[in-house]
Structure formats: structure tokens, C-alpha cells
Design an enzyme around this catalytic site. Sequence first.
Site, PDB file in Angstrom:
ATOM      1  N   CYS A   1       0.851  -1.191   0.000  1.00 22.34           N
ATOM      2  CA  CYS A   1       0.000   0.000   0.000  1.00 22.34           C
ATOM      3  C   CYS A   1       0.883   1.236   0.000  1.00 22.34           C
ATOM      4  O   CYS A   1       1.874   1.300   0.734  1.00 22.34           O
ATOM      5  CB  CYS A   1      -0.901  -0.004   1.235  1.00 22.34           C
TER       6      CYS A   1
ATOM      7  N   HIS B   1      -9.100  -3.431  -2.401  1.00 13.08           N
ATOM      8  CA  HIS B   1      -8.132  -2.643  -1.636  1.00 13.08           C
ATOM      9  C   HIS B   1      -8.523  -1.161  -1.634  1.00 13.08           C
ATOM     10  O   HIS B   1      -8.543  -0.525  -0.573  1.00 13.08           O
ATOM     11  CB  HIS B   1      -6.744  -2.839  -2.260  1.00 13.08           C
ATOM     12  N   GLU B   2      -8.846  -0.629  -2.810  1.00  7.88           N
ATOM     13  CA  GLU B   2      -9.158   0.799  -2.889  1.00  7.88           C
ATOM     14  C   GLU B   2     -10.506   1.130  -2.254  1.00  7.88           C
ATOM     15  O   GLU B   2     -10.647   2.160  -1.594  1.00  7.88           O
ATOM     16  CB  GLU B   2      -9.112   1.273  -4.345  1.00  7.88           C
TER      17      GLU B   2
ATOM     18  N   HIS C   1     -10.185   1.430   1.471  1.00 11.74           N
ATOM     19  CA  HIS C   1      -9.673   2.730   1.920  1.00 11.74           C
ATOM     20  C   HIS C   1     -10.812   3.697   2.210  1.00 11.74           C
ATOM     21  O   HIS C   1     -10.731   4.513   3.145  1.00 11.74           O
ATOM     22  CB  HIS C   1      -8.768   3.348   0.855  1.00 11.74           C
TER      23      HIS C   1
END
Length: 215
Positions: free
Chosen positions: A126, A168-169, A172
Site C-alpha cells: 500500500c 483494496h481501494e 480505503h
Amino acid sequence: MSTPSHRAPLAELVEELLAADGPLPIMAAGEPVLRGGTERYDGQLDPALLSRFVEALRLTMHAAPGVGLAAPQVGVPLRIAVVEDPAPVPEEVRLARGRVPQPFRVLVNPSYEPVGTERVAFFEGCLSVPGWQAVVARPAEVRLTCEDENGRAVDEVFGGWPARIVQHETDHLDGVLYLDRAELRSLSSNQTVAERWTQPTPGLAAASLGFELPG
């Protein structure tokens, strides 16, 4: 007295960020903006400002370099992320990880849900946790729903490495870092990964470091 619009502070924040030329600063783990969640995008930025912000995210992602970047990573708590992956990897890695090129995409108000029960685990890094990687088990396929930067609806199933990127994004945007989902016994410096764990799958790392892989 009228109540101030919640839109103005975010627009002002973005304008301030864009006042400087070049890539935007990337927030590192420990910054509260990475943990606070995000506002659903509903026009807080006018179309011209949104376009400039998206281009700044793209520039910053390329400069890092990375394959995705979420607005909180540059200090903006809006539910927007960008992804792009040229996938310059050897064939054996492509086959093992399902890593195939992905065009530039803007994800506005994304959410995902697993498709099926299969989970796969690979080393993941990351831009907000520089210098480290860890193995993360994630759903092998997910259904992503969102809009693009022009407000068009997106409803698409992703598999392989693209599924990992969009998870993953999107995480966030919910204040979740990949380390929250990682097998911490696998935590390795980038140098150690390069020296020891470059295999297409993390099987050797699991056997050597003492953690289990799914299924």
C-alpha cells in the site's frame, strides 16, 4: 443565519491541494483521514474541479508508482478512487495471480460484495504503508457497483488481480487498511519480499513463516 454547506469545505480543501503543481502528498498510516471513512460523493465538487482532482489522483498514482489510489490517501474524505494496472509481469505470475491489464478507471461511491466463496491470498502492499508487504486473503471474485466520473452506473464482476485492486481501494474509503485484513506473520519489508518471496504464490512464505493459506 443559513447553515454552511458541507460541500464548501471539501471543495476548498481540494482547491488548496491542487494549487501546487505535481503529484499530491500521500498520507501515511497513522493519519486520521485514513481511518475516518468518507462522505458519499454527491456533487461536493463541481464538474471542472472533479475532473482536475481525478487527473491529480491519476498523476499521483503514476508517480508513486501504484495501481490504485483513494481520495483519503491524499487527505480528502470523499468516496472516490482511481485504479489502473498495466500489469508488466511474467507469464507465470499472470497465470497464478490473474493479473491482467486494467484501463484507467474512476470509482465513485464504490461498494463490493463477494461472488462465490473462493478466497485467494497473495502479498499486498500500500502506498500509505510504504516499505512493507503482507499476505492478504480476499474473495477471488467480487461484484463492484459504483458510478464513473460522469455519473454513469457501473455494475461489473472482477476476478483475479483486478478484484484485489478494487477491494483494496474501496476498503480505503471505509477507513480500512490492508493490514487490517493481513496475516501479520507474513509481514515483510519490500527488500525481504524481493529477496525471498518473489514466487508467484505465497506458499513458500507460509511454510517458512508459519501461517496458513485459505483452502
